[in-house]
Write an enzyme that holds these catalytic residues in place. Sequence first.
Site, short mmCIF file in Angstrom:
data_model
loop_
_atom_site.label_atom_id
_atom_site.label_comp_id
_atom_site.label_asym_id
_atom_site.label_seq_id
_atom_site.Cartn_x
_atom_site.Cartn_y
_atom_site.Cartn_z
N SER A 343 0.84 -1.21 0.00
CA SER A 343 0.00 0.00 0.00
C SER A 343 0.87 1.26 0.00
O SER A 343 0.60 2.22 -0.72
CB SER A 343 -0.88 0.03 1.25
OG SER A 343 -1.78 -1.03 1.21
N GLY A 414 -5.75 -3.99 -7.75
CA GLY A 414 -6.95 -3.20 -7.47
C GLY A 414 -6.58 -1.83 -6.94
O GLY A 414 -7.21 -0.82 -7.27
N ARG A 442 -13.29 -7.44 -10.85
CA ARG A 442 -13.54 -6.78 -9.56
C ARG A 442 -14.36 -5.50 -9.73
O ARG A 442 -14.25 -4.80 -10.74
CB ARG A 442 -12.20 -6.49 -8.88
CG ARG A 442 -11.45 -7.79 -8.62
CD ARG A 442 -10.15 -7.58 -7.91
NE ARG A 442 -10.33 -7.03 -6.58
CZ ARG A 442 -9.32 -6.62 -5.82
NH1 ARG A 442 -8.09 -6.67 -6.28
NH2 ARG A 442 -9.55 -6.16 -4.62
N GLN A 490 -9.34 1.78 -0.36
CA GLN A 490 -9.17 2.11 -1.77
C GLN A 490 -10.19 3.16 -2.23
O GLN A 490 -9.84 4.10 -2.93
CB GLN A 490 -9.26 0.84 -2.63
CG GLN A 490 -8.08 -0.08 -2.39
CD GLN A 490 -8.12 -1.35 -3.22
OE1 GLN A 490 -9.09 -1.59 -3.94
NE2 GLN A 490 -7.09 -2.15 -3.12
N ASP A 636 -6.65 -8.26 4.57
CA ASP A 636 -5.90 -9.09 3.61
C ASP A 636 -5.36 -10.36 4.25
O ASP A 636 -4.76 -11.20 3.56
CB ASP A 636 -4.72 -8.28 3.05
CG ASP A 636 -5.20 -7.18 2.12
OD1 ASP A 636 -6.32 -7.30 1.60
OD2 ASP A 636 -4.47 -6.19 1.94
N LYS A 663 -12.13 -9.61 -3.42
CA LYS A 663 -10.68 -9.38 -3.46
C LYS A 663 -10.12 -10.00 -4.74
O LYS A 663 -10.87 -10.28 -5.67
CB LYS A 663 -10.03 -9.97 -2.20
CG LYS A 663 -10.44 -9.24 -0.93
CD LYS A 663 -9.91 -7.82 -0.94
CE LYS A 663 -10.40 -7.00 0.23
NZ LYS A 663 -10.05 -5.61 0.14
N ARG A 716 -2.47 -14.32 -2.33
CA ARG A 716 -2.59 -14.67 -0.91
C ARG A 716 -3.17 -16.07 -0.70
O ARG A 716 -2.91 -16.70 0.31
CB ARG A 716 -3.41 -13.60 -0.17
CG ARG A 716 -2.76 -12.22 -0.26
CD ARG A 716 -3.23 -11.28 0.82
NE ARG A 716 -3.00 -9.89 0.42
CZ ARG A 716 -1.84 -9.25 0.55
NH1 ARG A 716 -0.80 -9.87 1.06
NH2 ARG A 716 -1.72 -8.00 0.15
C1 S3P Z 1 -5.56 -1.49 0.02
C2 S3P Z 1 -6.81 -1.54 0.60
C3 S3P Z 1 -7.54 -2.79 0.83
C4 S3P Z 1 -6.65 -4.02 0.69
C5 S3P Z 1 -5.71 -3.93 -0.50
C6 S3P Z 1 -4.83 -2.70 -0.39
C7 S3P Z 1 -4.93 -0.16 -0.16
O1 S3P Z 1 -8.58 -2.91 -0.14
O2 S3P Z 1 -7.41 -5.19 0.60
O3 S3P Z 1 -4.87 -5.08 -0.55
O4 S3P Z 1 -3.71 -0.12 -0.40
O5 S3P Z 1 -5.63 0.84 -0.05
P1 S3P Z 1 -10.06 -2.29 0.11
O6 S3P Z 1 -9.88 -0.84 0.23
O7 S3P Z 1 -10.86 -2.66 -1.11
O8 S3P Z 1 -10.56 -2.96 1.35
#
Ligand code: S3P
Length: 763
Positions: A343, A414, A442, A490, A636, A663, A716
Amino acid sequence: MNKIRQPIFDQICVVGLGLIGASFVQALVQANQDTPLMRRIVAVDSNERSIRLACQAGLIAEGHTDLSQVAQGSDLIVLATPVQSIPKLFAQIHALSTLKKLPEHCIISDVGSTKADLLQAARQIFGQHHRFIGGHPIAGAENSGFEARKGDLFVRHKLILCPDNHSDAKDIQKLQALWQALGADVVLMSSDRHDQVLAYTSHLPHLLAFSLTHQLAEHDDNLDILRYAAGGFRDFSRIAASDPQMWHDIFLANKTAILQALDEFSAHLGEFRQLIHQEQSQSLLAWLGKSRDVRRHFGHMLTSHDTSHHSSTHQDIYMTNQSYHIKPAQSILGTITVPGDKSISHRSIMFGSLADGVTKVSGFLQGEDALATLQAFSDMGVKIEREGDQVVIHGVGIDGLNAPNKPLYMGNSGTSMRLLAGILSAQQFDSVMTGDVSLSKRPMERVAKPLRQMGAIIQSTGEKGTAPLSITGGQSLTAIDYTLPVASAQIKSCLILAALWAKGTTTITEPEISRDHTERMLNAFNYPVHSKDGVITVTGGGRLTACDIIVPADISSAAFFMVLAAIGQGEGLTIKKVGMNPTRTGVIDILTLMGADISITNETVVGGEPIADIIVKPSQLMGIDIPEHLVPLAIDEFPVLFVAASCAIGKTTLTGAKELRVKESDRIAVMAEGLTTLGIECEVLDDGMIIHGKGKAGETTAIFGGGVIESHHDHRIAMSFAVASVRASDDIIIHGTQTVNTSFPNFANLANQVGLNIQVIDE
Ligand code: S3P
């Protein structure tokens, strides 16, 4: 790994070695190396030279100008000749089968542009129980003939199959599998529907191109007028240079549907005429504007599907597969460092690019996801230098991004796609984002919807609110008040990013706390973002100032080793300098609640993020009800927590985690599938899972059996089942482990270093 499989067909006979027929043969031969499709190909063509060339190129085993000389024994005949010649070929095939020279199960198909007429001819000649299933690849090229063939002509192009009520399901499946192996995206529809659709999207445009060109020619016998024709005429009339015989055949073969489309067109043209005649300026503008928007949108769809622009869009199809073959292990010991936080790595590139000045990043995650973000910003003109995990970003400032000259490819990530959606919605240029198979499934409307409320023009052009995303630049955004429907960092980050360009102050309310790296890092870049009790506010119009970023080790990657040490024997593990941001430490809380022996040492703060060493010893885990407030803080980590729960004494229940279904894979369904394969009893809930742990007090025996696991394009999932091998009685094989590279490139080596027994096999 290379199991010997029966080919789908024994002998395929291709009739016609023009562009489509020869490309089909070439693609079959290429794909046959990976997937056994047929034992042999034979071909028929009226041109002996094409046959000779095809034999010389090693594409066909045999060829002839006469179908009856080579087709015998074929279990698939594909007719790639002009539509009008097909009924005659049907008659020849019928004669051969009457002489019992073709197997009874021989399927007949074609690649022509009309379908209902051929189906009717097949019924007449072969009867109701014919085995004709029409096929139409929506692919072509301006050149024709054998020499123009392209082995990748069908890759990522639609292939329409038109079975009828009597078609055998197995025949349909075989044809579908064959075309999919050539990279085509197979769609089934009735012949009538096919002809109607094609009348509008292909036949009518060709007819109009022929018609306008003809009209110009009538004006001037010397074609002198063409001297003054510029791009408009060139673009509109390009397809009028196509083969007249072929279009003659198509127009007559699809007469009914074309005439209907033409009548509608004439009426529509009349209305257009009226608008001009009556000088209805407003309506005329609205009509033109609507067409322009639709055409632009279509342009985006086209570029995002145009594989020639983008080698990595081939990735899903040609990416080499990898698997892990894992022998059971027991003892775990070591001190390790896991790669940088995913992230934070993404955000360092994004903010560094938008900042004024030079940002230096150390500890950057060299995984495919973070590299996809890096590539996207390079594609938008940002100079980014990388040497291993050290990255230097020469920021271009908040308004300094340039239009990319191709769709931005986000791979499996994503985070890249959703956060970039916020940034791109505010740019002056149009853009398109694509992703791999997993990312293309997704949900993207979760970001598109609030962005539209801010004034963005963004379309999720996939089938179900999914990628590719097409964004129209040049919009001015306005701040909104938005309550997130789900706790998602996100979506939150996407909106915070869009808000940087929006007029006014955007307020985002989170239903529950999610990771806050965006908020922290923007503040570090000197852009104020306020956050209190789940309400975040940010005002547009500011600038970012470059700063140096130290990326801590990713707690989500550390989680695999935490569980490994807890469920394994031996002395356990020390994982160094792991990011301990309180919005990410749910996994530690959950494992501690389960009774894991975890201690935290050397706590400090680096670059605004807390870090520490985590020490985990073999532990007797107990099943628990996972508190729902911890779900977003460990979002995660559930795949590997399910592995931990399987080793616990008693039942573990997870609820309130519906997000797991969207996910990189549906992690509830996919984990349940894998756990069941390995002998764990679990119950799937809509928003979670109940796992009946097989742990017994004082025992450290095997919990899992052996088995074959599919990763479903989810890193994962692959890593979680590798962890299970420390308590397995037998070998575990995991397919699709190449995706581990998205977040944890060195995983198998590191796991082997501390005691696992993973053999990595490239297939
Ligand atoms: C992330 C937010 C999470 C997480 C992803 C990374 C990010 O997703 O599952 O691996 O870096 O902002 P969501 O915001 O969809 O929960």
